[in-house]
Write a protein that holds these residues in place. Structure first.
Motif, mmCIF file in Angstrom:
data_model
loop_
_atom_site.group_PDB
_atom_site.id
_atom_site.type_symbol
_atom_site.label_atom_id
_atom_site.label_comp_id
_atom_site.label_asym_id
_atom_site.label_seq_id
_atom_site.Cartn_x
_atom_site.Cartn_y
_atom_site.Cartn_z
ATOM 1 N N VAL A 65 -21.791 -29.424 -50.622
ATOM 2 C CA VAL A 65 -22.707 -30.560 -50.545
ATOM 3 C C VAL A 65 -22.731 -31.000 -49.090
ATOM 4 O O VAL A 65 -21.706 -31.388 -48.536
ATOM 5 N N ALA A 66 -23.902 -30.891 -48.483
ATOM 6 C CA ALA A 66 -24.048 -31.271 -47.073
ATOM 7 C C ALA A 66 -25.519 -31.559 -46.792
ATOM 8 O O ALA A 66 -26.397 -31.161 -47.557
ATOM 9 N N SER A 67 -25.771 -32.202 -45.695
ATOM 10 C CA SER A 67 -27.153 -32.439 -45.292
ATOM 11 C C SER A 67 -27.749 -31.133 -44.787
ATOM 12 O O SER A 67 -27.039 -30.176 -44.478
ATOM 13 N N VAL A 68 -29.056 -31.088 -44.701
ATOM 14 C CA VAL A 68 -29.734 -29.893 -44.200
ATOM 15 C C VAL A 68 -29.293 -29.589 -42.770
ATOM 16 O O VAL A 68 -29.017 -28.444 -42.421
ATOM 17 N N ASP A 69 -29.189 -30.616 -41.946
ATOM 18 C CA ASP A 69 -28.762 -30.417 -40.558
ATOM 19 C C ASP A 69 -27.354 -29.839 -40.487
ATOM 20 O O ASP A 69 -27.080 -28.930 -39.709
ATOM 21 N N LYS A 70 -26.453 -30.383 -41.299
ATOM 22 C CA LYS A 70 -25.069 -29.901 -41.312
ATOM 23 C C LYS A 70 -25.020 -28.463 -41.832
ATOM 24 O O LYS A 70 -24.296 -27.622 -41.290
#
Length: 101
Positions: free
Chosen positions: A48-53
């Protein structure tokens, strides 16, 4: 004398922001067996992470998946067209060699 507790509460938005900023990895295995005989193993991996990450750590598979990205469809189409052109040229060269004999 009253005791004051300075408790820092986090809202769901704060927690979600931290999780997406840093990322979370959840891994687990489920094994089904009878009498010490392994019948089925399911490996579960969740990130689970942001798109940027995700892009930062090299997880950008959705950009090259033609079902999820119009850019991928265009790239895939261009690659196929180029391959078809090269195959036609090779076929034409082979036909020219056969006719020359």
């Amino acid at each position: 004398m009253a005791v004051e507790h300075n408790m820092q509460s986090s809202t769901i938005v704060d927690v979600l922001e931290k999780v997406l900023d840093k990322g979370v990895v959840i891994a687990g295995d489920i094994t089904v067996g009878i009498a010490d005989i392994e019948l089925l193993t399911i490996k579960i991996r969740l990130i689970v992470a942001s798109v940027d990450k995700a892009k930062e750590i090299g997880l950008d598979w959705w950009e090259s998946d033609p079902y999820l990205s119009s850019k991928a469809i265009d790239q895939n189409t261009k690659a196929i067209e180029q391959e078809n052109k090269e195959l036609r040229e090779r076929l034409q060269a082979l036909e020219n060699k056969i006719e020359a004999k």
